[in-house]
Design a protein around this motif. Structure first.
Motif, PDB file in Angstrom:
ATOM      1  N   GLY A   1       1.180  -1.032  -0.038  1.00 35.68           N
ATOM      2  CA  GLY A   1      -0.059  -0.360  -0.061  1.00 35.68           C
ATOM      3  C   GLY A   1       0.965   1.783   0.069  1.00 35.68           C
ATOM      4  N   VAL A   2       1.338   1.182  -0.361  1.00 33.92           N
ATOM      5  CA  VAL A   2       3.088   2.077  -0.488  1.00 33.92           C
ATOM      6  C   VAL A   2       3.691   2.749  -2.167  1.00 33.92           C
ATOM      7  CG1 VAL A   2       5.469   3.492   0.131  1.00 33.92           C
ATOM      8  CG2 VAL A   2       4.121   1.716   1.633  1.00 33.92           C
ATOM      9  N   ILE A   3       3.307   4.536  -2.280  1.00 36.73           N
ATOM     10  CA  ILE A   3       3.450   4.463  -3.970  1.00 36.73           C
ATOM     11  C   ILE A   3       4.792   3.985  -4.318  1.00 36.73           C
ATOM     12  CG2 ILE A   3       3.955   6.306  -4.761  1.00 36.73           C
ATOM     13  CD1 ILE A   3       1.668   8.003  -3.569  1.00 36.73           C
ATOM     14  N   PRO A   4       5.038   2.920  -4.595  1.00 38.25           N
ATOM     15  CA  PRO A   4       6.594   2.741  -5.242  1.00 38.25           C
ATOM     16  C   PRO A   4       7.450   3.380  -5.823  1.00 38.25           C
ATOM     17  CG  PRO A   4       4.223   0.754  -6.350  1.00 38.25           C
ATOM     18  CD  PRO A   4       4.138   2.510  -5.454  1.00 38.25           C
ATOM     19  N   LEU A   5       7.035   4.300  -6.804  1.00 36.09           N
ATOM     20  CA  LEU A   5       8.115   5.139  -7.907  1.00 36.09           C
ATOM     21  C   LEU A   5       7.192   6.768  -7.156  1.00 36.09           C
ATOM     22  CD1 LEU A   5      10.725   5.574  -9.257  1.00 36.09           C
ATOM     23  CD2 LEU A   5       8.958   5.263 -11.645  1.00 36.09           C
ATOM     24  N   ALA A   6       8.372   7.296  -6.784  1.00 33.16           N
ATOM     25  CA  ALA A   6       7.426   8.832  -6.194  1.00 33.16           C
ATOM     26  C   ALA A   6       9.147   9.695  -8.257  1.00 33.16           C
ATOM     27  CB  ALA A   6       8.857   9.527  -4.860  1.00 33.16           C
ATOM     28  N   LEU A   7       8.049   9.956  -8.953  1.00 31.15           N
ATOM     29  CA  LEU A   7       8.885  10.113  -9.589  1.00 31.15           C
ATOM     30  C   LEU A   7       7.434  11.750 -10.421  1.00 31.15           C
ATOM     31  CD1 LEU A   7      10.064  10.366 -12.821  1.00 31.15           C
ATOM     32  CD2 LEU A   7       7.942   9.058 -13.739  1.00 31.15           C
TER      33      LEU A   7
ATOM     34  N   GLY B   1       6.000  14.187 -13.628  1.00 29.76           N
ATOM     35  CA  GLY B   1       6.118  14.300 -15.135  1.00 29.76           C
ATOM     36  C   GLY B   1       6.374  15.385 -15.515  1.00 29.76           C
ATOM     37  N   GLN B   2       7.724  15.985 -15.150  1.00 34.28           N
ATOM     38  CA  GLN B   2       8.197  16.881 -16.070  1.00 34.28           C
ATOM     39  C   GLN B   2       9.264  16.127 -16.891  1.00 34.28           C
ATOM     40  OE1 GLN B   2       9.893  19.275 -12.785  1.00 34.28           O
ATOM     41  NE2 GLN B   2       7.811  20.318 -13.497  1.00 34.28           N
ATOM     42  N   ASN B   3       9.415  16.526 -18.317  1.00 32.23           N
ATOM     43  CA  ASN B   3      10.493  15.952 -19.284  1.00 32.23           C
ATOM     44  C   ASN B   3      11.397  15.554 -19.097  1.00 32.23           C
ATOM     45  OD1 ASN B   3      10.941  18.098 -19.820  1.00 32.23           O
ATOM     46  ND2 ASN B   3      11.049  18.776 -21.971  1.00 32.23           N
ATOM     47  N   TRP B   4      12.313  16.744 -18.566  1.00 35.97           N
ATOM     48  CA  TRP B   4      13.762  16.575 -17.470  1.00 35.97           C
ATOM     49  C   TRP B   4      13.990  14.949 -16.655  1.00 35.97           C
ATOM     50  CZ3 TRP B   4      16.124  17.657 -13.113  1.00 35.97           C
ATOM     51  CH2 TRP B   4      15.297  17.394 -12.373  1.00 35.97           C
ATOM     52  N   GLN B   5      12.924  15.125 -16.210  1.00 34.85           N
ATOM     53  CA  GLN B   5      12.758  14.095 -14.912  1.00 34.85           C
ATOM     54  C   GLN B   5      12.925  12.621 -15.738  1.00 34.85           C
ATOM     55  OE1 GLN B   5      10.574  14.696 -10.965  1.00 34.85           O
ATOM     56  NE2 GLN B   5       9.947  16.573 -11.981  1.00 34.85           N
ATOM     57  N   GLU B   6      11.912  12.473 -16.785  1.00 29.96           N
ATOM     58  CA  GLU B   6      11.652  11.523 -17.412  1.00 29.96           C
ATOM     59  C   GLU B   6      12.664  10.276 -17.291  1.00 29.96           C
ATOM     60  OE1 GLU B   6       6.096  12.447 -17.352  1.00 29.96           O
ATOM     61  OE2 GLU B   6       8.353  13.231 -19.033  1.00 29.96           O
TER      62      GLU B   6
ATOM     63  N   TRP C   1      11.019  17.663  -8.869  1.00 32.19           N
ATOM     64  CA  TRP C   1      11.548  17.047  -8.728  1.00 32.19           C
ATOM     65  C   TRP C   1      11.508  16.973  -7.234  1.00 32.19           C
ATOM     66  CZ3 TRP C   1      16.300  17.183  -5.687  1.00 32.19           C
ATOM     67  CH2 TRP C   1      16.791  18.939  -5.844  1.00 32.19           C
ATOM     68  N   ASN C   2      11.673  17.999  -6.547  1.00 33.72           N
ATOM     69  CA  ASN C   2      12.262  17.876  -4.878  1.00 33.72           C
ATOM     70  C   ASN C   2      10.384  17.302  -4.031  1.00 33.72           C
ATOM     71  OD1 ASN C   2      11.262  20.552  -5.822  1.00 33.72           O
ATOM     72  ND2 ASN C   2      11.308  21.537  -3.871  1.00 33.72           N
ATOM     73  N   LEU C   3       9.278  17.535  -4.966  1.00 37.26           N
ATOM     74  CA  LEU C   3       8.744  17.718  -4.037  1.00 37.26           C
ATOM     75  C   LEU C   3       7.980  16.075  -4.570  1.00 37.26           C
ATOM     76  CD1 LEU C   3       5.929  19.976  -5.263  1.00 37.26           C
ATOM     77  CD2 LEU C   3       6.786  19.863  -3.077  1.00 37.26           C
ATOM     78  N   ALA C   4       8.630  15.367  -4.803  1.00 40.68           N
ATOM     79  CA  ALA C   4       9.069  13.732  -5.382  1.00 40.68           C
ATOM     80  C   ALA C   4      10.309  13.025  -4.241  1.00 40.68           C
ATOM     81  CB  ALA C   4       9.428  12.971  -6.387  1.00 40.68           C
ATOM     82  N   THR C   5      10.577  13.376  -4.036  1.00 37.70           N
ATOM     83  CA  THR C   5      12.310  13.204  -3.290  1.00 37.70           C
ATOM     84  C   THR C   5      11.219  13.240  -1.414  1.00 37.70           C
ATOM     85  OG1 THR C   5      14.001  14.702  -4.343  1.00 37.70           O
ATOM     86  CG2 THR C   5      14.441  13.643  -2.209  1.00 37.70           C
TER      87      THR C   5
END
Length: 399
Positions: A159-165, A167-172, A229-233
């Protein structure tokens, strides 16, 4: 009479997250001790595109900053345009040519002159994992891509979000750099992403890389689109998500949140990329400023490449020093690994420019690459066959 020296450093940059701001403060404090005021010109946006648009306008108007944060090919573009300063005297005095890796000198020296001061070496092929979540799900370090998928499945089941990403082109595209290296190996990465070899770009290996990207993006949460990106971190720091695939600037956020490697978080190389480093480097491009502003510029350049600053700044930023002669004493476990990995990759010929981060190819090609990867992630390109066709076409058009 000669005008008095301007005791101010004007710096254009895109370092606006907590970890980045803390790192920049190290430089501000160093310069203030020497009597130089700091004039910040921050332009938010993690990939630096907005900052480069602002810089273009300043240069067109002839109002050069003392320095600007820049990535490799952009430095060379401005050097070719004849607007960069000359730091060679300072560089000679301080032995930059002996201590800065050749891969970085390729972008900081133009026509025999030093035009930029490298600040750090970042590498992008990292996993950042919340240790408490990892322990809870009974996960272990993934050594292969399939191991990583199995680990993400465990997080999903718990029940945990597996991958924090984000969705901005440079991050992907930054994540895709690692996937290509993992899927094809070092030689393939170099041919496809640095040499832009057409056979490699349209190969089955590249198709498989896109298939692997399709597999991994199934593990993001529904709200990923447009996220910084820092919000995903922060999702990983808080334990809302298990893992982020991101450059080591993410570690700066863990450090700013007072987290410790091996206790609160884990840093692993992206599975299948151990022994190679996909790098980018922040550089301070120095402009050809009027004579009364040159003393401030030299002070900035000297401070930037001093061993004490290289250590103090990179400890906070998450990156490793741009000089290879800086001791790793003050660095944490992830920093020590980063320094050792860089040394080994530099000596072993497995230090590769990140295409997503402006070190694999010139900006027009990097932008074409980011665009295709992002369209694939967001479902506008439906298959890996189509993605490969569009990638080859987009790179061709951008040449």
């Amino acid at each position: 009479a000669q005008a008095a020296d301007v005791k101010e450093v004007q710096m254009l940059h895109w370092w606006t997250s907590g970890g980045e701001a803390a790192a920049l403060n190290v430089l501000k404090e160093d310069l203030s001790k020497e009597g130089f005021a700091w004039k910040d010109v921050p332009v938010a946006g993690g990939g630096g595109d907005a900052a480069m648009t602002a810089l273009k306008a300043m240069v067109a108007a002839g109002t050069y900053p003392t320095a600007s944060q820049m990535l490799g090919y952009t430095v060379l573009d401005y050097a070719e345009a004849g607007v960069m300063g000359d730091l060679t005297e300072t560089a000679k005095k301080e032995g930059w040519d002996k201590s800065v890796p050749a891969a970085l000198q390729k972008f900081s020296v133009y026509d025999g002159k030093w035009v930029a001061a490298p600040v750090n070496v970042h590498s992008v092929n990292w996993l950042w994992i919340n240790k408490a979540v990892m322990d809870k799900i009974g996960g272990t370090e993934p050594k292969t891509f399939d191991d990583l998928i199995a680990l993400l499945d465990k997080a999903k089941a718990a029940g945990v979000i597996p991958l924090a990403l984000g969705g901005q082109n440079w991050q992907e595209a930054t994540m895709f750099d690692s996937i290509v290296l993992s899927t094809g190996g070092p030689e393939f990465y170099k041919k496809a992403m640095n040499d832009l070899d057409e056979e490699s770009l349209k190969s089955e290996t590249m198709k498989k890389s896109f298939d692997n990207l399709a597999k991994i993006v199934k593990y993001v949460d529904p709200n990923f689109s447009g996220r910084d990106w820092n919000l995903a971190t922060a999702m990983v720091i808080k334990g809302d998500a298990l893992v982020q695939v991101m450059g080591d600037w993410a570690k700066g956020e863990f450090v700013a949140a007072k987290k410790t490697p091996d206790t609160d978080f884990l840093c692993y190389r992206f599975p299948g990329t151990d022994g190679s480093v996909i790098y980018n480097s922040d550089m301070f491009g120095m402009f050809n400023v009027p004579d009364d502003r040159k003393a401030a510029q030299v002070a900035l350049a000297t401070a930037t490449l001093s061993k004490s600053f290289q250590s103090a700044f990179n400890v906070v930023k998450g990156s490793v020093p741009a000089r290879t002669d800086v001791p790793d004493t003050d660095f944490d476990a992830c920093g020590k690994k980063g320094i050792a990995d860089l040394k080994a990759a530099n000596e072993g010929g497995t230090l590769f420019g990140s295409l997503a981060q402006g070190y694999g190819a010139p900006p027009a090609i990097a932008n074409a690459y980011k665009d295709v990867v992002s369209k694939f992630v967001h479902g506008q390109i439906k298959s890996s066959d189509e993605a490969v066709t569009q990638l080859v076409q987009a790179i061709d058009d951008a040449r």
